[in-house]
Design a protein around this motif. Structure first.
Motif, PDB file in Angstrom:
ATOM      1  N   GLY A 197      -3.147  -3.166  -6.727  1.00 45.62           N
ATOM      2  CA  GLY A 197      -3.377  -4.238  -5.761  1.00 45.62           C
ATOM      3  C   GLY A 197      -2.107  -4.985  -5.403  1.00 45.62           C
ATOM      4  N   LEU A 198      -1.233  -5.198  -6.387  1.00 50.71           N
ATOM      5  CA  LEU A 198      -0.005  -5.957  -6.156  1.00 50.71           C
ATOM      6  C   LEU A 198       0.923  -5.247  -5.183  1.00 50.71           C
ATOM      7  N   PHE A 199       1.064  -3.936  -5.315  1.00 50.09           N
ATOM      8  CA  PHE A 199       1.939  -3.177  -4.416  1.00 50.09           C
ATOM      9  C   PHE A 199       1.438  -3.238  -2.980  1.00 50.09           C
ATOM     10  N   TYR A 200       0.121  -3.166  -2.806  1.00 48.85           N
ATOM     11  CA  TYR A 200      -0.432  -3.263  -1.457  1.00 48.85           C
ATOM     12  C   TYR A 200      -0.221  -4.668  -0.884  1.00 48.85           C
ATOM     13  N   ILE A 201      -0.413  -5.690  -1.701  1.00 50.48           N
ATOM     14  CA  ILE A 201      -0.233  -7.069  -1.224  1.00 50.48           C
ATOM     15  C   ILE A 201       1.214  -7.302  -0.785  1.00 50.48           C
ATOM     16  N   ILE A 202       2.164  -6.780  -1.564  1.00 53.94           N
ATOM     17  CA  ILE A 202       3.581  -6.938  -1.192  1.00 53.94           C
ATOM     18  C   ILE A 202       3.868  -6.219   0.128  1.00 53.94           C
ATOM     19  N   ALA A 203       3.325  -4.995   0.262  1.00 55.58           N
ATOM     20  CA  ALA A 203       3.549  -4.233   1.499  1.00 55.58           C
ATOM     21  C   ALA A 203       2.944  -4.941   2.702  1.00 55.58           C
ATOM     22  N   TRP A 204       1.704  -5.453   2.535  1.00 59.69           N
ATOM     23  CA  TRP A 204       1.055  -6.154   3.646  1.00 59.69           C
ATOM     24  C   TRP A 204       1.789  -7.460   3.985  1.00 59.69           C
ATOM     25  N   THR A 205       2.336  -8.108   2.991  1.00 61.61           N
ATOM     26  CA  THR A 205       3.090  -9.337   3.246  1.00 61.61           C
ATOM     27  C   THR A 205       4.352  -9.031   4.048  1.00 61.61           C
ATOM     28  N   ILE A 206       5.041  -7.942   3.705  1.00 60.76           N
ATOM     29  CA  ILE A 206       6.238  -7.541   4.452  1.00 60.76           C
ATOM     30  C   ILE A 206       5.882  -7.215   5.894  1.00 60.76           C
ATOM     31  N   GLU A 207       4.726  -6.561   6.079  1.00 62.10           N
ATOM     32  CA  GLU A 207       4.297  -6.194   7.430  1.00 62.10           C
ATOM     33  C   GLU A 207       3.724  -7.373   8.194  1.00 62.10           C
ATOM     34  N   GLY A 208       3.362  -8.459   7.497  1.00 57.18           N
ATOM     35  CA  GLY A 208       2.814  -9.644   8.156  1.00 57.18           C
ATOM     36  C   GLY A 208       1.334  -9.566   8.424  1.00 57.18           C
ATOM     37  N   ASP A 209       0.609  -8.673   7.753  1.00 59.03           N
ATOM     38  CA  ASP A 209      -0.830  -8.497   7.991  1.00 59.03           C
ATOM     39  C   ASP A 209      -1.646  -8.777   6.728  1.00 59.03           C
ATOM     40  N   LEU A 210      -1.193  -9.653   5.871  1.00 62.98           N
ATOM     41  CA  LEU A 210      -1.824  -9.824   4.559  1.00 62.98           C
ATOM     42  C   LEU A 210      -3.286 -10.244   4.674  1.00 62.98           C
ATOM     43  N   LEU A 211      -3.578 -11.343   5.360  1.00 61.43           N
ATOM     44  CA  LEU A 211      -4.944 -11.862   5.429  1.00 61.43           C
ATOM     45  C   LEU A 211      -5.873 -10.879   6.132  1.00 61.43           C
ATOM     46  N   GLN A 212      -5.398 -10.274   7.206  1.00 61.74           N
ATOM     47  CA  GLN A 212      -6.213  -9.318   7.958  1.00 61.74           C
ATOM     48  C   GLN A 212      -6.557  -8.104   7.098  1.00 61.74           C
ATOM     49  N   GLU A 213      -5.593  -7.591   6.351  1.00 59.66           N
ATOM     50  CA  GLU A 213      -5.830  -6.418   5.517  1.00 59.66           C
ATOM     51  C   GLU A 213      -6.771  -6.729   4.350  1.00 59.66           C
ATOM     52  N   ILE A 214      -6.603  -7.902   3.731  1.00 56.59           N
ATOM     53  CA  ILE A 214      -7.452  -8.259   2.589  1.00 56.59           C
ATOM     54  C   ILE A 214      -8.913  -8.378   2.998  1.00 56.59           C
ATOM     55  N   LEU A 215      -9.187  -8.917   4.183  1.00 55.66           N
ATOM     56  CA  LEU A 215     -10.565  -9.136   4.638  1.00 55.66           C
ATOM     57  C   LEU A 215     -11.163  -7.918   5.328  1.00 55.66           C
ATOM     58  N   GLU A 216     -10.409  -6.852   5.452  1.00 53.54           N
ATOM     59  CA  GLU A 216     -10.893  -5.677   6.191  1.00 53.54           C
ATOM     60  C   GLU A 216     -11.930  -4.906   5.379  1.00 53.54           C
ATOM     61  N   TRP A 217     -12.988  -4.485   6.057  1.00 60.40           N
ATOM     62  CA  TRP A 217     -14.058  -3.698   5.423  1.00 60.40           C
ATOM     63  C   TRP A 217     -14.367  -2.521   6.342  1.00 60.40           C
ATOM     64  N   LYS A 218     -13.677  -1.420   6.130  1.00 58.26           N
ATOM     65  CA  LYS A 218     -13.803  -0.261   7.006  1.00 58.26           C
ATOM     66  C   LYS A 218     -15.056   0.541   6.677  1.00 58.26           C
ATOM     67  N   ASP A 219     -15.604   1.179   7.703  1.00 55.73           N
ATOM     68  CA  ASP A 219     -16.678   2.150   7.478  1.00 55.73           C
ATOM     69  C   ASP A 219     -16.093   3.501   7.091  1.00 55.73           C
ATOM     70  N   ILE A 220     -15.078   3.918   7.811  1.00 63.06           N
ATOM     71  CA  ILE A 220     -14.400   5.173   7.485  1.00 63.06           C
ATOM     72  C   ILE A 220     -13.059   4.820   6.858  1.00 63.06           C
ATOM     73  N   GLY A 221     -12.963   5.009   5.566  1.00 60.11           N
ATOM     74  CA  GLY A 221     -11.762   4.622   4.840  1.00 60.11           C
ATOM     75  C   GLY A 221     -12.098   3.626   3.742  1.00 60.11           C
ATOM     76  N   VAL A 222     -11.076   3.092   3.133  1.00 58.25           N
ATOM     77  CA  VAL A 222     -11.238   2.186   1.995  1.00 58.25           C
ATOM     78  C   VAL A 222     -11.620   0.792   2.484  1.00 58.25           C
ATOM     79  N   ALA A 223     -12.632   0.172   1.832  1.00 52.68           N
ATOM     80  CA  ALA A 223     -13.043  -1.202   2.144  1.00 52.68           C
ATOM     81  C   ALA A 223     -12.202  -2.145   1.291  1.00 52.68           C
ATOM     82  N   ASN A 224     -11.209  -2.772   1.905  1.00 54.52           N
ATOM     83  CA  ASN A 224     -10.254  -3.582   1.141  1.00 54.52           C
ATOM     84  C   ASN A 224     -10.896  -4.793   0.476  1.00 54.52           C
TER      85      ASN A 224
END
Length: 741
Positions: A238-265
């Motif tokens: 989880g930490l590696f993904y959070i760091i990557a999303w923070t660098i990309e600037g999409d942290l909050l959006q990625e954490i709240l994402e719940w995909k149907d096809i793919g991983v539900a973050n």
């Protein structure tokens, strides 16, 4: 002195109690058992080797080809992955059931005394004072293998991503994010492989633990170690993904994402938070001082597992589903057993602050002298379960089982108060409130390993003497009945704080169990009273205990006894339960794919993960529940028949205050064989050094029951004695019987 004297171990006698020669196990059965063991080892080694080598590129490519070839079947990718990564552990469970049914109790009869002492990896303490506690050579090998696997997997995956990224022209930011996300993904997959093992040690009545004869109180150590490793990997995931999303600037959006096809973050975040809460509260300082906080937060494993399945979907979750399924099987069986209310036949409060409970049990309940039970008294708490060692031998009586409880905390104080109040009501002829309990177990070793050493040293601290009372009684019963039993030299080392605890050891009337036992067993008792510098003035009464007691003398047929569903229960019924539930799971998945998922084109990962979990639970409740219902009816019929037979006879006595012949000679022998030291602690270098010279070149089993400091002291001395051992000295084998969650 008779033919079974101390000069000749009973297990080496070729005649049984009736004087008839024992029949050996048929050669066919022996070969079938060996074949089953061989197949089990082959399946396990192949499974473990595949997981270990999976990070290698050639193995990973082969696995991908297997998935492509089998993805067109009814079960799809999920079935392909489940068959390779979870199927083997279920196959081993099936083979274990067959092995246990064939073996029965034959292995104990087949054990022979070794002519030459030899080292055993699983009883040789290597690490003593480290963070893992006392670690045997076998356990150290397991720890090293897991650590090597994690290091190797991280190295392989890192090399792989670096080689792939070198082929593309990317900015430093893009490379950093890709590396972090790829390594985060791989840390998660490594954590899933560790999760495949995590639930196996905490399935208390698991056939796998019974096969390798590791009791639950030992297996919890492996669960703790694996839990730390697994949560460390998932946290890095989880930490590696959070760091990557923070660098990309999409942290909050990625954490709240719940995909149907793919991983539900979001589901993954919820699962990780539940896991972190369990992890933090399971650390030793919290667990030691706030045990209830640890216990209650650990029930979040339900949230952790369910949201993990929602996070990754059915086919990824199936990597670890085998061990989780076996845990669900065990948990449901424990739930069914614990619903029964068990009568407490007798309750006593001893002056030393110890409570003795005698529980009603059916005649066909199997356990051994090193077993323990989980106890719940609903009058005190509906949620708290406490483990206690059994203090009686299975040969002490057909219909009762006793435990000793040291009054230390709030729960035990309430229990003692209830017993005293019940006794006062009885004295004043008031209506007596019946004390009942719920029981899980008995759990423990499949085979009573204390009977497999000719020479035994039992080291106890305080209430740790409880299981050794059962061992001593068991040995005496077996000597009397000429049952398989190796021990002929027995040393008991007991450290207590106050001399008022000493009567616990002499609660067993040894001469009534086995008259003239001193001709058949060399018994040496050394008691160390650490907080008293001299004997009390009433030293003559130190071995007498005055008790407050409450008991309900009801007939066997009227008692509500323990259930035999868990622990070392009936092998055939428990086997049918496991097999029927597993087949039911396969059937439900098949029906779900045929009539729902495929026709309606269900493709949502999180939804299929939820359906996968529901099928696991439904198979246990429906198919397994049917077997449990039939098992319960069979148990009731057997218990009723046995109770009717025994009610016609004299009801067995469970009190220990009967006068017996030879009492004076027994007391004299015990006085001569018991040494009491005041104001000192056991000096294990002197004790083991004396034994080395006295017993010679033999195997000596050492069983320790007491606080961690006592275990460490004994293990350190055993390690020292074994390392600098002379040819004419014994080899000491360390065994711990301490339950420490």
């Amino acid at each position: 002195m008779d033919e079974n004297s101390v000069e000749r171990p009973l297990l080496l006698s070729r005649r049984g109690a009736d004087g008839v020669k024992k029949t050996k196990t048929p050669l066919f059965v022996t070969w079938v058992k060996r074949a089953l063991k061989f197949v089990i080892w082959v399946v396990f080694i192949a499974w473990a080797a595949f997981i270990f080598l999976l990070p290698a590129q050639f193995v990973n490519q082969g696995f991908q080809k297997w998935i492509q070839l089998t993805s067109g079947t009814v079960f799809g990718i999920t079935g392909s992955i489940f068959m390779v990564l979870s199927g083997p552990v279920l196959v081993i469970a099936f083979l274990s059931i067959v092995y246990l049914i064939i073996s029965g109790e034959e292995e104990l009869h087949e054990r022979k005394a070794s002519t030459k002492p030899r080292f055993r990896l699983w009883t040789f303490p290597v690490l003593v004072d480290g963070p893992f506690g006392v670690v045997s050579a076998t356990e150290l090998i397991g720890i090293v293998l897991f650590v090597v696997y994690v290091i190797w997997a991280v190295y392989a995956y890192t090399t792989q991503i670096l080689s792939e990224l070198s082929q593309f022209q990317l900015t430093l930011k893009q490379k950093s994010c890709l590396i972090l996300e790829f390594l985060g993904l791989r840390f998660g997959s490594i954590g899933l492989y560790c999760l495949a093992f995590l639930f196996l040690p905490v399935a208390r009545g698991s056939v796998l633990l019974r096969l390798i004869d590791i009791p639950f109180e030992h297996a919890t150590r492996y669960h703790v170690w694996l839990g730390h490793l697994t949560m460390m990997l998932f946290t890095l995931h989880g930490l590696f993904y959070i760091i990557a999303w923070t660098i990309e600037g999409d942290l909050l959006q990625e954490i709240l994402e719940w995909k149907d096809i793919g991983v539900a973050n979001l589901a993954g975040v919820i699962s990780l938070l539940a896991g972190l809460l369990m992890w933090v509260t399971s650390l030793h300082p919290v667990r030691k001082h706030k045990f209830e906080l640890f216990f209650y937060t650990h029930q979040l494993f339900v949230i952790f597992v369910v949201f993990l399945a929602l996070h990754v979907g059915d086919f990824i979750f199936s990597m670890a589903a085998g061990g989780i399924f076996l845990f669900i099987l065990d948990r449901f069986l424990r739930f069914c057993q614990s619903r029964r209310t068990v009568d407490i036949i007798s309750a006593k409060c001893l002056p030393c602050g110890t409570v003795e409970l005698i529980l009603s049990k059916p005649r066909n309940l199997r356990y051994n002298a090193l077993s323990f039970v989980f106890l719940q008294v609903r009058g005190l708490s509906w949620l708290q379960w406490h483990p206690f060692s059994v203090s009686s031998s299975p040969l002490d009586g057909k219909y009762h089982l006793s435990i000793l409880i040291k009054v230390l905390g709030e729960w035990t104080e309430k229990l003692r108060g209830n017993i005293l109040n019940s006794s006062e009501a009885e004295l004043h002829l008031q209506p007596q409130k019946k004390i009942t309990a719920s029981v899980e177990g008995p759990y423990g070793h499949e085979l009573p390993y204390h009977l497999m050493y000719e020479n035994l040293i039992l080291v106890a601290g305080g209430i740790g003497i409880s299981p050794f009372l059962a061992i001593l009684s068991d040995i005496l019963h077996r000597i009397r009945d000429r049952k398989p039993c190796l021990p002929r030299n027995l040393l008991i080392v007991w450290a207590v704080k106050r001399s008022n605890e000493i009567p616990l050891l002499f609660d067993i009337n040894m001469e009534s169990i086995c008259p003239f036992f001193s001709d058949k067993l060399n018994l040496d008792i050394r008691i160390y009273v650490t907080r008293e510098s001299q004997p009390p003035l009433e030293e003559g009464n130190v071995h007498e205990a005055i008790m407050n007691s409450s008991h309900s003398p009801v007939s066997v047929s009227d008692r509500c006894s323990m259930s035999v569903l868990v622990g070392t229960g009936n092998n055939i019924w428990s086997g049918l339960y496991v097999i029927s539930s597993t087949l039911g799971f396969v059937i439900l998945i098949y029906l779900l794919d045929i009539f729902y998922i495929n026709p309606f084109g269900i493709s949502s990962w999180w939804y299929k993960g939820l359906l996968f979990i529901i099928c696991m639970l439904a198979s246990v409740f429906i198919f397994g529940g049917l077997v449990i219902g039939l098992w319960h009816l069979w148990e009731r019929r057997i218990a009723a028949r046995e109770a009717c037979e025994d009610d016609k006879m004299t009801v067995e006595k469970i009190q220990h205050n009967e006068t017996v012949a030879h009492k004076d000679s027994c007391q004299q022998y015990l006085a001569n064989s018991t040494s009491t030291y005041y104001g000192s602690r056991p000096e294990f270098d002197e004790i083991f050094g004396d034994i080395s010279e006295k017993w010679g070149s033999v195997d000596v089993g050492v069983i320790v029951c007491g606080p961690p400091t006592l275990q460490s002291s004994v293990a350190k001395e055993i390690r020292s004695q074994n390392i600098r051992r002379q040819r004419h000295h014994p080899i000491f084998h360390f065994n711990s019987h301490s339950f420490d969650l």
